[in-house]
Write a protein that holds these residues in place. Sequence first.
Motif, PDB file in Angstrom:
ATOM      1  N   GLN A 278      31.165  70.018 -29.215  1.00 23.63           N
ATOM      2  CA  GLN A 278      29.941  70.515 -29.823  1.00 23.63           C
ATOM      3  C   GLN A 278      30.102  71.932 -30.373  1.00 23.63           C
ATOM      4  O   GLN A 278      29.500  72.283 -31.393  1.00 23.63           O
ATOM      5  CB  GLN A 278      28.806  70.505 -28.794  1.00 23.63           C
ATOM      6  CG  GLN A 278      28.404  69.126 -28.322  1.00 23.63           C
ATOM      7  CD  GLN A 278      27.378  69.191 -27.205  1.00 23.63           C
ATOM      8  OE1 GLN A 278      26.835  70.247 -26.888  1.00 23.63           O
ATOM      9  NE2 GLN A 278      27.107  68.058 -26.586  1.00 23.63           N
ATOM     10  N   SER A 301      23.654  72.558 -37.680  1.00 24.39           N
ATOM     11  CA  SER A 301      23.716  71.694 -36.496  1.00 24.39           C
ATOM     12  C   SER A 301      22.475  71.815 -35.618  1.00 24.39           C
ATOM     13  O   SER A 301      22.351  71.080 -34.631  1.00 24.39           O
ATOM     14  CB  SER A 301      24.954  72.020 -35.662  1.00 24.39           C
ATOM     15  OG  SER A 301      24.904  73.343 -35.164  1.00 24.39           O
ATOM     16  N   ASP A 418      39.044  66.591 -32.588  1.00 22.82           N
ATOM     17  CA  ASP A 418      38.205  67.630 -33.189  1.00 22.82           C
ATOM     18  C   ASP A 418      39.023  68.852 -33.552  1.00 22.82           C
ATOM     19  O   ASP A 418      38.906  69.404 -34.661  1.00 22.82           O
ATOM     20  CB  ASP A 418      37.093  67.999 -32.198  1.00 22.82           C
ATOM     21  CG  ASP A 418      35.949  68.744 -32.867  1.00 22.82           C
ATOM     22  OD1 ASP A 418      35.928  68.839 -34.102  1.00 22.82           O
ATOM     23  OD2 ASP A 418      35.060  69.223 -32.144  1.00 22.82           O
ATOM     24  N   TRP A 438      33.750  67.207 -36.394  1.00 21.01           N
ATOM     25  CA  TRP A 438      32.806  66.818 -35.345  1.00 21.01           C
ATOM     26  C   TRP A 438      32.505  65.326 -35.427  1.00 21.01           C
ATOM     27  O   TRP A 438      32.485  64.620 -34.414  1.00 21.01           O
ATOM     28  CB  TRP A 438      31.523  67.635 -35.493  1.00 21.01           C
ATOM     29  CG  TRP A 438      30.579  67.527 -34.338  1.00 21.01           C
ATOM     30  CD1 TRP A 438      30.855  67.060 -33.088  1.00 21.01           C
ATOM     31  CD2 TRP A 438      29.207  67.909 -34.326  1.00 21.01           C
ATOM     32  NE1 TRP A 438      29.740  67.131 -32.289  1.00 21.01           N
ATOM     33  CE2 TRP A 438      28.706  67.650 -33.030  1.00 21.01           C
ATOM     34  CE3 TRP A 438      28.351  68.453 -35.278  1.00 21.01           C
ATOM     35  CZ2 TRP A 438      27.390  67.903 -32.668  1.00 21.01           C
ATOM     36  CZ3 TRP A 438      27.032  68.716 -34.920  1.00 21.01           C
ATOM     37  CH2 TRP A 438      26.559  68.450 -33.626  1.00 21.01           C
TER      38      TRP A 438
END
Length: 534
Positions: A278, A301, A418, A438
């Motif tokens: 994240q 985001s 990622d 992501w």
Amino acid sequence: MGADAGVAGVSTAAHAREGLGRVARGGALNMGGAAAGAVLNLGLVVTVTRGFSPDAAGSLFAATSVFLIASAVANLGTPSGLVYFLSRLRARGAGHAATRVLRIALVPAVAASLGAAAVLAVLADDLAGLIGAPAAETYLRLLAAFLPFAVITDAALAATRAYHVMRAGVLLDRLGRPLSQLALVGAAAATGSAGLLAVAWAGPYLPAAVLAWWWMRRVLGAHRRSAPTEPAPPPAPPDSPGPARSGGSGADAGVSPRAFWAFSLPRSVSDIAQLGIQRCGIVFAAALGGTAEAAVFTAASRFPVVGQFAGQALQFAAEPRLAELLEADDRRGANNLFRAGTAWLICLTWPLFLPAIVYAPLLMELFGPHYASGARVLAVVCLAQLLAAALGMGDLVLTMTGRTRTNLANNLLALAADVALCLLLVPIAGASGAAAAWAGAIAVRKGLPLAQLARSHGLHPFDRRWAMAAGSCLVWFGGIPALSAAVLGTGPGSLAAALAAGSAGFAATLWRLRGPLELDLLLRRGAARSGAAG
């Protein structure tokens, strides 16, 4: 208590519906808190981006990302471990062992949080240089002081969730803390002092920790004084998988330090990997693209975070029930909860993500003129979240089977994907590259558990409820916004018209499908009501 009584309690349709209804009502309560918390967090980001320069905002966002990663490291997986073991002990009628489990969990976690805070303070200069935000050094030193309180808050609230008490997390973590953060950050913005940002953001963790601890002791005390309100499932067979089944019975089964940490430590690393997925986009955007790119990615985001909170709200409600069902080896009940929960998750989140893709340029203008370039970033992130919701909560189900090491491997593979994609794409595409990385990580993290659960337990999230939920959302929040944008443009009036028409049509559709989707459980007030409202 005999095994026959436990089997009867778990296997009857009435008991299964009661358990599913409790999850639905607990999820609804959590969802209300999640929605309010998401709005508050969005307001917090808007306040920072509009009140300070992109460089200052990016430095704060990068520093808070390091703080949250450090918190995930320091908690040692205790939130998941507490829910897992306390739920199973309660189902076995051995809730009196809760104090021992708490002692096993909290003493090492608090010690680790103090050590992590010291490391964060000492290495603040090096960390700030590593993330490409030298101005974040002061932020990191200030944030370190509040790290133990974040760990205590998470652990105490997890203990309350094990007893199906959701109100504590909603009031303290979803509403109280972000509301306090917004107020304090707003005051810092009014003074124009960027130096106060870190304390304003982290300060509310202190009262949250105190209140969470008090609430946890209140819940445990109430349950010690009261008899169980539902039949307990049968003891697990000796050869069943999972670290909790280490032999013994009652208070001794599955609560030894070795059993607890065999479950929790792999889960801790998994949590770190998930948080890394994240947050590492922010860190790589800052290090490889500059703090302005990090601010754009963070702003973009924020909208999907609303959907993430919704998913987490449902998972918090489902987690203890899954632990109880899998403790009883009730795969049919677990599969039904998995499938119903996935349909609910789609209904909760797709109406947010689909219009955001269509109106991405308009939504990014909320953060100011510097963030208009983030429309593509927002679209990619929303597509990733559509996929995450569609694949359901397989990682949680896998964890509740006791396979934390498998879940750890999945998350490490996703994090590696990622990082590799960020290194490849961020230098080329900046924040858009971080968003694409992501999305790739989410595909890995959500896809692997589905294959593993289908092979080992015959569990998967797909049935007619999935098709009903996805089809309804695509029509009312995909088709209607696209049509409105084509006819009226992508201005505020078009968005308002699309949301009004889509919401009305979607509400009518859900009402007609409330039986097949089992949404009627939200309207029922059975014996499980106290679990959602407590």
